[in-house]
Write a protein that holds these residues in place. Sequence first.
Motif, PDB file in Angstrom:
ATOM      1  N   TYR A   9      54.858 -80.963  13.199  1.00 51.85           N
ATOM      2  CA  TYR A   9      54.000 -81.741  14.095  1.00 51.85           C
ATOM      3  C   TYR A   9      54.739 -81.951  15.415  1.00 51.85           C
ATOM      4  O   TYR A   9      55.888 -82.375  15.426  1.00 51.85           O
ATOM      5  CB  TYR A   9      53.674 -83.114  13.493  1.00 51.85           C
ATOM      6  N   GLU A  10      54.060 -81.650  16.528  1.00 52.52           N
ATOM      7  CA  GLU A  10      54.640 -81.916  17.845  1.00 52.52           C
ATOM      8  C   GLU A  10      53.958 -83.145  18.431  1.00 52.52           C
ATOM      9  O   GLU A  10      52.726 -83.265  18.419  1.00 52.52           O
ATOM     10  CB  GLU A  10      54.477 -80.713  18.781  1.00 52.52           C
ATOM     11  N   PHE A  11      54.757 -84.065  18.977  1.00 49.27           N
ATOM     12  CA  PHE A  11      54.258 -85.365  19.428  1.00 49.27           C
ATOM     13  C   PHE A  11      53.963 -85.347  20.919  1.00 49.27           C
ATOM     14  O   PHE A  11      54.858 -85.459  21.747  1.00 49.27           O
ATOM     15  CB  PHE A  11      55.302 -86.441  19.095  1.00 49.27           C
ATOM     16  N   GLY A  12      52.678 -85.169  21.259  1.00 48.26           N
ATOM     17  CA  GLY A  12      52.252 -85.213  22.654  1.00 48.26           C
ATOM     18  C   GLY A  12      52.432 -83.912  23.392  1.00 48.26           C
ATOM     19  O   GLY A  12      53.103 -82.986  22.937  1.00 48.26           O
ATOM     20  N   ASN A  13      51.814 -83.844  24.576  1.00 49.15           N
ATOM     21  CA  ASN A  13      51.852 -82.632  25.391  1.00 49.15           C
ATOM     22  C   ASN A  13      52.117 -82.976  26.842  1.00 49.15           C
ATOM     23  O   ASN A  13      51.339 -83.696  27.475  1.00 49.15           O
ATOM     24  CB  ASN A  13      50.517 -81.880  25.289  1.00 49.15           C
ATOM     25  N   GLN A  14      53.237 -82.520  27.365  1.00 43.90           N
ATOM     26  CA  GLN A  14      53.611 -82.654  28.775  1.00 43.90           C
ATOM     27  C   GLN A  14      53.574 -84.102  29.262  1.00 43.90           C
ATOM     28  O   GLN A  14      53.077 -84.404  30.352  1.00 43.90           O
ATOM     29  CB  GLN A  14      52.725 -81.749  29.638  1.00 43.90           C
ATOM     30  N   LEU A  15      54.130 -84.999  28.441  1.00 40.46           N
ATOM     31  CA  LEU A  15      54.221 -86.420  28.797  1.00 40.46           C
ATOM     32  C   LEU A  15      55.611 -86.784  29.309  1.00 40.46           C
ATOM     33  O   LEU A  15      55.851 -87.929  29.696  1.00 40.46           O
ATOM     34  CB  LEU A  15      53.889 -87.290  27.584  1.00 40.46           C
ATOM     35  N   SER A  16      56.536 -85.841  29.298  1.00 44.82           N
ATOM     36  CA  SER A  16      57.918 -86.115  29.692  1.00 44.82           C
ATOM     37  C   SER A  16      58.066 -86.122  31.206  1.00 44.82           C
ATOM     38  O   SER A  16      57.262 -85.524  31.941  1.00 44.82           O
ATOM     39  CB  SER A  16      58.853 -85.066  29.087  1.00 44.82           C
ATOM     40  N   GLY A  17      59.132 -86.793  31.669  1.00 42.45           N
ATOM     41  CA  GLY A  17      59.440 -86.810  33.095  1.00 42.45           C
ATOM     42  C   GLY A  17      58.284 -87.330  33.922  1.00 42.45           C
ATOM     43  O   GLY A  17      57.712 -88.385  33.652  1.00 42.45           O
ATOM     44  N   SER A  18      57.915 -86.583  34.953  1.00 38.67           N
ATOM     45  CA  SER A  18      56.794 -86.977  35.807  1.00 38.67           C
ATOM     46  C   SER A  18      55.456 -86.601  35.208  1.00 38.67           C
ATOM     47  O   SER A  18      54.402 -86.943  35.743  1.00 38.67           O
ATOM     48  CB  SER A  18      56.946 -86.346  37.200  1.00 38.67           C
ATOM     49  N   GLY A  19      55.484 -85.898  34.069  1.00 41.00           N
ATOM     50  CA  GLY A  19      54.270 -85.593  33.323  1.00 41.00           C
ATOM     51  C   GLY A  19      53.358 -84.595  34.002  1.00 41.00           C
ATOM     52  O   GLY A  19      53.600 -84.136  35.120  1.00 41.00           O
ATOM     53  N   MET A  20      52.296 -84.247  33.289  1.00 37.44           N
ATOM     54  CA  MET A  20      51.216 -83.414  33.824  1.00 37.44           C
ATOM     55  C   MET A  20      49.915 -84.096  33.440  1.00 37.44           C
ATOM     56  O   MET A  20      49.442 -84.001  32.316  1.00 37.44           O
ATOM     57  CB  MET A  20      51.267 -82.001  33.232  1.00 37.44           C
ATOM     58  N   GLY A  21      49.338 -84.833  34.389  1.00 36.77           N
ATOM     59  CA  GLY A  21      48.126 -85.587  34.093  1.00 36.77           C
ATOM     60  C   GLY A  21      48.421 -86.962  33.536  1.00 36.77           C
ATOM     61  O   GLY A  21      47.752 -87.938  33.856  1.00 36.77           O
ATOM     62  N   ALA A  22      49.396 -87.058  32.659  1.00 37.16           N
ATOM     63  CA  ALA A  22      49.802 -88.329  32.067  1.00 37.16           C
ATOM     64  C   ALA A  22      51.285 -88.274  31.755  1.00 37.16           C
ATOM     65  O   ALA A  22      51.854 -87.190  31.572  1.00 37.16           O
ATOM     66  CB  ALA A  22      48.999 -88.604  30.794  1.00 37.16           C
ATOM     67  N   LYS A  23      51.911 -89.440  31.706  1.00 37.58           N
ATOM     68  CA  LYS A  23      53.330 -89.511  31.353  1.00 37.58           C
ATOM     69  C   LYS A  23      53.592 -90.784  30.568  1.00 37.58           C
ATOM     70  O   LYS A  23      52.842 -91.761  30.648  1.00 37.58           O
ATOM     71  CB  LYS A  23      54.207 -89.455  32.596  1.00 37.58           C
ATOM     72  N   VAL A  24      54.687 -90.757  29.795  1.00 45.66           N
ATOM     73  CA  VAL A  24      55.124 -91.904  29.010  1.00 45.66           C
ATOM     74  C   VAL A  24      56.601 -92.129  29.299  1.00 45.66           C
ATOM     75  O   VAL A  24      57.371 -91.160  29.389  1.00 45.66           O
ATOM     76  CB  VAL A  24      54.894 -91.673  27.495  1.00 45.66           C
ATOM     77  N   ASP A  25      56.987 -93.391  29.443  1.00 48.56           N
ATOM     78  CA  ASP A  25      58.388 -93.716  29.679  1.00 48.56           C
ATOM     79  C   ASP A  25      59.261 -93.173  28.544  1.00 48.56           C
ATOM     80  O   ASP A  25      58.879 -93.202  27.374  1.00 48.56           O
ATOM     81  CB  ASP A  25      58.544 -95.233  29.780  1.00 48.56           C
ATOM     82  N   ALA A  26      60.454 -92.682  28.887  1.00 41.54           N
ATOM     83  CA  ALA A  26      61.334 -92.044  27.907  1.00 41.54           C
ATOM     84  C   ALA A  26      61.721 -92.994  26.780  1.00 41.54           C
ATOM     85  O   ALA A  26      61.769 -92.599  25.604  1.00 41.54           O
ATOM     86  CB  ALA A  26      62.580 -91.504  28.599  1.00 41.54           C
ATOM     87  N   LYS A  27      62.015 -94.246  27.113  1.00 45.61           N
ATOM     88  CA  LYS A  27      62.387 -95.210  26.070  1.00 45.61           C
ATOM     89  C   LYS A  27      61.214 -95.475  25.129  1.00 45.61           C
ATOM     90  O   LYS A  27      61.380 -95.572  23.914  1.00 45.61           O
ATOM     91  CB  LYS A  27      62.869 -96.511  26.705  1.00 45.61           C
ATOM     92  N   GLN A  28      60.015 -95.603  25.707  1.00 47.06           N
ATOM     93  CA  GLN A  28      58.828 -95.835  24.888  1.00 47.06           C
ATOM     94  C   GLN A  28      58.561 -94.638  23.979  1.00 47.06           C
ATOM     95  O   GLN A  28      58.273 -94.803  22.789  1.00 47.06           O
ATOM     96  CB  GLN A  28      57.620 -96.081  25.780  1.00 47.06           C
TER      97      GLN A  28
END
Length: 518
Positions: free
Chosen positions: A191-210
């Motif tokens: 299972y891969e958790f999320g898509n392109q949410l890292s760093g500045s994201g693509m469309g959406a992003k999530v804080d690294a600690k979160q």
Amino acid sequence: MYFKFTFCPIILLLWASLSFAQNVNVVIHGAASIAKTDDNFVCVTLDWWPAEKCDYNQCPWGKVGILNLNLRYGALINAIKAFNPLRIKVGGSLQDNVVYKVGEVSSCPNFMKREDGLFGFSQGCLSMKRWDQLNRFFNHTGVKLTFGLNALFGRNESQTEKGLWIGDWQPQNTRDFMQYTISKGYKVDSYEFGNQLSGSGMGAKVDAKQYGKDVIVLKNLVKELYAHPETQPKVLGPGGFYEEKWFNTFLEVSGQGIVDGLTHHIYNLGPGDDPNMMNKILDPSYLNQVSQTYKGVSDVVNKFRPQLGAWVSESGGALNGGSKDVSRTFADGFWYLDQMGMASTYDQKVFCRQALIGGNYGLLNATTFVPNPDYYGALLWHRLMGSTVLAVTKESDPNLHVYAHCAKKKPGVSLIFINLSKDRSFNITLSNAKPGDVGKPNYEFVGKQNREEYHLRALTGDIKDDIVCLNDVPMVQTDSEDISAMDPKLVDASTPISIAAQSIAYVTIRDFEAPACI
């Protein structure tokens, strides 16, 4: 559409013989491996995009998304079965906008165009009826499955920072989905958790600690529901573009033993409408620039040591569906196969191509399901290139790229030669670097068994062609929709390996003595 000719035009052979030939010695360092890939290194994706997905005034997805792909096409089934097995990742930009119709979820909306939605679409839904259909298909074709989970479920977009999604991930919908999957006996490798949410994201992003805190929740959920370690799917993340600070912070928060594989995406050719796309693909210095990303990811892996190492979990070359004039042509193989070769030398375990079908970068034509040229290059890699990666050195024109692995079927080594030059062919001799011979002359290799060679080039000699020839035979769909036979040409081992201008060749040498391959 079926083709009646059985051989590539003879003019190609004449043109190749007239090009300037350069003699090159390639040294294979077979004493020890420099990296290891997964046995199923070649991977493809299936994406959620609906037919309404458009970029650059074109809508190339048609009805080949996860929710509307006709799973009964013989050509599709045969294309997957030919890998035996093929690793497929189900995911993509809209995966963080997908709910699973199970448990407390009662409604199941379709993706609809919506200006304020993620990537311009409303929330979509995976029904369990469709999940059943997909799993029957995966089981029938022998797929090794990675499933991309919705990592935005329960979060809200920040009112103060556009694109940032805040709050804790809510795992209940994923829990219900996993419980259903387990109850049906469906096999999920990871299972891969999320898509392109890292760093500045693509469309959406999530804080690294979160993200780090939430992936711990996911890992504990997988451990709880999949009680037996031998059947427990791996947890992968973050499935986005590499940014050193973000990746380090997320792994520091999650700690060791949580993420089994560190996944990242590569789109080093830029936007799909770039008029300079062909020049990028044929420029060795441009292609080599992405090595810094591979090195950065490799350094993070060495620091935190996830069990499965690094994966390229999505790479389509050109963004936003690929390039309509390049991605489906023979020329794209210069980028694609070089990327797989380069990634393997940096110990990347898996390389997922966006996509199996869909957009302009699908390995299969989205309308006819006929394989595009890159399909055949991928299939040859899967069949010939083993998991043990060997170092290669050469002194020659930078337009010649060479990668070597232990042969997938022992004994011997397999190499891929990529000739980017428009007017120069190469005559290759091989040398074997023996252990302890640093600074001393290498041993010229003189084979006694015939070499197995697979030469790929464009049908007409124009690399913009969408038909590839293997050993001068066009690779076209048969009446039965089977994949064409891909037999090697047996070549006298005493002769140099000849690589024509703007061509690609795989070569397997059974009697090459490489201790790392024993």
